[in-house]
Design an enzyme around this catalytic site. Sequence first.
Site, PDB file in Angstrom:
ATOM      1  CE1 TYR A 177      -2.859  40.559 -29.178  1.00  8.05           C
ATOM      2  CE2 TYR A 177      -1.252  42.289 -29.581  1.00  8.05           C
ATOM      3  CZ  TYR A 177      -1.815  41.351 -28.743  1.00  8.05           C
ATOM      4  OH  TYR A 177      -1.330  41.207 -27.466  1.00  8.05           O
TER       5      TYR A 177
ATOM      6  CE  LYS B 179     -13.488  29.231 -23.219  1.00 13.25           C
ATOM      7  NZ  LYS B 179     -13.328  28.648 -21.867  1.00 13.25           N
TER       8      LYS B 179
ATOM      9  CG  ASP C 159     -10.858  27.649 -19.510  1.00 16.56           C
ATOM     10  OD1 ASP C 159     -10.370  26.828 -20.319  1.00 16.56           O
ATOM     11  OD2 ASP C 159     -12.074  27.661 -19.209  1.00 16.56           O
TER      12      ASP C 159
ATOM     13  CG  ASP D 264      -0.026  39.679 -24.931  1.00 16.25           C
ATOM     14  OD1 ASP D 264       1.188  39.898 -24.774  1.00 16.25           O
ATOM     15  OD2 ASP D 264      -0.921  40.431 -24.508  1.00 16.25           O
TER      16      ASP D 264
ATOM     17  CG  ASP E 249       3.115  39.175 -19.859  1.00 15.38           C
ATOM     18  OD1 ASP E 249       3.894  39.039 -20.836  1.00 15.38           O
ATOM     19  OD2 ASP E 249       2.827  40.273 -19.363  1.00 15.38           O
TER      20      ASP E 249
HETATM   21  C1  IPM Z   1       4.233  41.543 -26.223  1.00 17.92           C
HETATM   22  C2  IPM Z   1       3.647  42.879 -25.839  1.00 17.92           C
HETATM   23  C3  IPM Z   1       2.953  43.494 -27.051  1.00 17.92           C
HETATM   24  C4  IPM Z   1       1.868  42.534 -27.491  1.00 17.92           C
HETATM   25  C5  IPM Z   1       2.398  44.900 -26.836  1.00 17.92           C
HETATM   26  C6  IPM Z   1       3.480  45.858 -26.395  1.00 17.92           C
HETATM   27  C7  IPM Z   1       1.684  45.419 -28.051  1.00 17.92           C
HETATM   28  O1  IPM Z   1       2.767  42.724 -24.769  1.00 17.92           O
HETATM   29  O2  IPM Z   1       5.099  41.515 -27.131  1.00 17.92           O
HETATM   30  O3  IPM Z   1       3.856  40.540 -25.635  1.00 17.92           O
HETATM   31  O4  IPM Z   1       0.758  42.566 -26.958  1.00 17.92           O
HETATM   32  O5  IPM Z   1       2.124  41.725 -28.398  1.00 17.92           O
HETATM   33 MG    MG Z   2       2.734  40.788 -23.937  1.00 16.84          MG
END
Ligand code: IPM
Ligand code: MG
Length: 350
Positions: free
Chosen positions: A139, A185, A217, A241, A245
């Site tokens: 990032y 990894k 993975d 990240d 999710d």
């Molecule tokens: C999160 C989001 C952010 C990230 C985006 C909005 C930049 O996906 O907080 O997980 O990638 O960190």
């Molecule tokens: Mg995210």
Amino acid sequence: MAYKITSLAGDGIGPEIMASGIKILEAIAAKYNHTFEIESHPFGGAGIDAAGDPIPPETLKSCQNADAILLGAIGGPKWDNAPKRPEDGLLALRKALGLFANIRPIQVPSSITHLSPLKKEIVENTDFVVVRELTGGLYFGEPKHWDDVAAVDSLTYTRVEIERIIEKAFEIASTRNKKVTSVDKANVLASSKLWRKIAEEVASRHPDITLEHLYVDAAAMLMIQRPTTFDVIVTENLFGDILSDEASVITGSLGMLPSASHAENGPSLYEPIHGSAPDIANQNIANPMSMISSVSMMLRQSFSLFKEADAIDAATTRTMQAGFLTADLGGNTSTTDFTNEVLKQIEGGE
Ligand code: IPM
Ligand code: MG
């Protein structure tokens, strides 16, 4: 006692779920005699619209002076081609406040195990925490640039950055089931080789905690196959990240999950892990659970208001058990009706 909170509602469903979070704070303030001084500022796309900057200087100043920051969500197609995107504001805020430790708890309340896309016997009793490094890695690494023929991102980590996030994971594991899964990894990436070495070093200082290593993975697969075997997962920024999710889907909806981001010093930030969901904005259908749980995490982790946080968690559990579910979970309860039910439960609770 008075607590100073900066509220950054942001974009899309951000303002709707922030309104829920603030109502919950007001109910807690009234019931337990606290004062929450809430200062609202434009941020993300709203910052671009108000001041031409996703993080206007006034917004940043307020965050720096706050006891804690509550954030809704940012982003949307409207700002896709802006010179600075809403996401740039979020990354700048994380960096400016040194919010290196992002804590994302994943729990599946028993009242909603049937809503998970996974089988009940697989998800039942899932309870783990993703500890995501938030201010390093791809990032932020330099060089970073692109043109029409080539693009570069840099994956850089220093010992200090790796050590402090892994220490944080061990600290959290010591209050839980005493297991840390370090995700990397290391069969390919240099940064992961250092990561794994430091994880071993940290583990040797915590003999009561078990350390396991997984490649990212394999971790992605096992999280779906046997989620109950995880306690604390620690990983670098991008892996965290993606995995968080994925983890959120175990609960049945991304709309459920809160997060906390901590610095070594200074205010922490609390926010849902999901985005601004512009497709469902302004329809009063967003699930405010992720925000209400972020408020509860804030009370617990920044203000040590444990019984107040417990009261919120009990109220949301009772609300869902009573069958109040928003559209993302297959129900038809609106954002405001869900919030009002939680308020009723807080007011009527112990
Ligand atoms: C999160 C989001 C952010 C990230 C985006 C909005 C930049 O996906 O907080 O997980 O990638 O960190
Ligand atoms: Mg995210």
